[in-house]
Design a protein around this motif. Structure first.
Motif, short mmCIF file in Angstrom:
data_model
loop_
_atom_site.label_atom_id
_atom_site.label_comp_id
_atom_site.label_asym_id
_atom_site.label_seq_id
_atom_site.Cartn_x
_atom_site.Cartn_y
_atom_site.Cartn_z
N GLU A 268 125.95 22.98 4.76
CA GLU A 268 126.48 22.16 4.87
C GLU A 268 125.71 20.77 4.79
OE1 GLU A 268 128.90 24.39 9.20
OE2 GLU A 268 127.07 23.03 9.69
N GLU A 286 136.43 17.74 4.45
CA GLU A 286 136.73 17.77 6.04
C GLU A 286 137.38 19.38 6.18
OE1 GLU A 286 138.39 15.34 9.51
OE2 GLU A 286 139.02 15.18 7.50
N ASN A 287 138.15 19.96 5.09
CA ASN A 287 138.71 20.69 4.84
C ASN A 287 137.81 22.24 5.31
OD1 ASN A 287 141.07 20.31 5.57
ND2 ASN A 287 141.62 20.40 3.30
N GLU A 288 136.40 21.90 4.02
CA GLU A 288 135.89 23.76 3.93
C GLU A 288 135.07 23.14 5.18
OE1 GLU A 288 133.38 23.45 0.48
OE2 GLU A 288 134.83 22.32 -0.41
N LYS A 290 136.50 23.16 8.12
CA LYS A 290 137.14 24.10 10.06
C LYS A 290 137.37 23.72 11.16
CE LYS A 290 136.73 27.62 6.03
NZ LYS A 290 136.22 29.39 5.36
N GLY A 291 137.65 22.18 11.30
CA GLY A 291 137.52 21.88 12.72
C GLY A 291 136.62 21.55 12.94
N LYS A 292 135.40 22.33 12.71
CA LYS A 292 133.94 21.88 13.13
C LYS A 292 132.97 20.43 13.46
CE LYS A 292 128.31 23.51 12.37
NZ LYS A 292 128.03 24.24 11.52
#
Length: 453
Positions: A268, A286-288, A290-292
């Motif tokens: 990341e 942000e989308n990549e 995935k909520g992390k």
């Protein structure tokens, strides 16, 4: 000393002077107090115009600067910054800090800083090359391997250093170690891109060891980092390597905050590095993720990161306010060290130092002139390799860097103890120790050279 409309330099000057006066330095060495007005004026300030042609064949003009602040310990040494906010006050503050930072490395380097109000964002490679050649056409008159050795800083990376070095070599017909941060194939040093971030973590590692009598390390610690450039990226990677959890990174528009217990991993951080190279905003990831991680627009990490053990401001000056410092204390932060130059406001420093006055187990604060000295330390090692026409291995450079940062921390502690620069609970103040140690070393050299009697 401080001229009107120089708020950044005034802040750096005030911070240094106040800590010197709060110690017993001037009682033990009264002759040094008279040196303050001398050391606080640059030996030389160079300002020039930079005229260059953009891709539309239009002429553009920018201001160029080099502040050669102090050469008592060696050639002027400090970065070049290309950014719209560059002005004389910013460069004087950076150059002033650089004097004492370089002294704390133990290497033979004076202090300086330079740059331009040119903004490379959105410019083509050819435009940046033309600007660099025009900038160096004037700067080359004032620098040299034994006179002044600039390096990179904000928006001056490997590409810009390459263009600047090429221009210098062409104009002077000399291949010498006049710039640091060079490519590995033509005089650069291994570990130079990583140096500031790695060095910052090595310094904090010593803070943690000292504060806990060797019982703790980065292992298991939650770490908030601001910024997403070289310093932040490599600090994050080293924290992860040492067992810590990196829960924040940021850019000029907002911050990524971990939504759970899991922090950033090396992959990341690599994605973030790619985004930064393309001069894009972190929010596009942000989308990549995935909520992390949640991207919080318009906010710095300090008041929104939740519980953290360590804070490493690594973006720019004055990025931690008094209110944000109080939020860090409330969040349980025990260690803060500046990867950026003057990352904390005077109000924030006061919050941290006062917390230590109230509580022997309060927050430990490491100032930038000590904590982020790793970058210029490896620049100094690059200068040494250039002089020897040699190249050291990664392990050799990294070991030397770690040793410099450990010695820097110990110097801060020992100097604070020697000049009663301690908190009321008897613990050494690292900011006072750093300021006194750097100042005394430079002052002694100036006296020995007859600049001040």
């Amino acid at each position: 000393m401080v001229q009107p409309h120089e708020p950044e330099f005034e802040q750096a000057f005030t911070e240094l002077l106040s800590t010197l006066k709060e110690s017993t330095l001037f009682q033990k060495r009264p002759e040094l107090e008279r040196l303050i007005p001398v050391i606080s004026i640059p030996e030389r300030v160079i300002q020039f115009r930079v005229v260059w042609e953009n891709d539309k064949n239009e002429l553009e003009v920018n201001r160029g600067f080099r502040v050669q602040f102090n050469s008592a310990l060696g050639p002027y040494k400090g970065g070049l910054r290309f950014h719209p906010t560059v002005n004389l006050s910013v460069l004087k503050f950076l150059g002033y800090e650089q004097i004492f930072k370089n002294a704390l490395t133990g290497l033979n380097m004076g202090g300086g800083k330079g740059g331009s109000d040119f903004d490379p964002k959105g410019r083509s490679d050819n435009e940046i090359r033309r600007f660099c050649y025009s900038f160096m056409a004037e700067l080359q008159r004032h620098i040299g391997a034994d006179t002044d050795v600039p390096a990179g800083d904000i928006n001056v990376g490997g590409r810009e250093i390459g263009f600047l070095f090429g221009a210098y070599k062409k104009l002077r017909n000399q291949f010498e170690g006049v710039l640091t941060g060079k490519g590995l194939d033509w005089g650069g040093s291994l570990i130079r891109p990583e140096a500031t971030g790695y060095g910052l973590v090595y310094y904090v590692q010593e803070m943690i060891k000292y504060a806990t009598e060797g019982k703790e390390s980065f292992a298991g610690k939650r770490v908030a980092i601001s910024g997403s450039g070289n310093v932040a990226q490599y600090a994050a990677l080293k924290v992860i390597e040492l067992g810590g959890t990196v829960v924040t990174l940021s850019d000029s528009r907002g911050s990524f905050i971990a939504t759970g217990e899991e922090g950033f991993n090396a992959q990341e951080i690599s994605q973030i590095a790619d985004i930064k190279l393309r001069h894009e905003q972190l929010s596009t990831l942000e989308n990549e993720f995935k909520g992390k991680f949640k991207y919080v627009e318009g906010s710095r990490p300090w008041a929104i990161a939740g519980k953290v053990d360590v804070a490493l401001p690594s973006a720019t000056q004055n990025e931690v306010s008094g209110e944000e410092a109080e939020a860090l204390v409330k969040a349980g932060c025990k260690y803060i060290a500046e990867g950026s130059n003057m990352g904390c406001t005077l109000e924030a420093i006061s919050v941290f130092e006062n917390d230590r006055l109230k509580n022997a187990k309060g927050i430990w604060y490491g100032p930038g002139k000590a904590a982020n000295a790793g970058g210029v330390a490896v620049s100094g090692l690059e200068m040494a390799q250039n002089s020897q026409r040699s190249n050291w291995t990664t392990d050799e450079v990294d070991a030397k860097l770690k040793n410099i940062m450990v010695n820097c921390f110990n110097n801060c502690v020992e100097t604070a103890n020697a000049y009663n620069a301690e908190d009321s609970n008897g613990l050494p103040s690292l900011v006072k120790g750093a300021n006194i140690a750097g100042f005394v070393k430079v002052a002694n050299a100036m006296i020995a050279q007859g600049e001040f009697w």
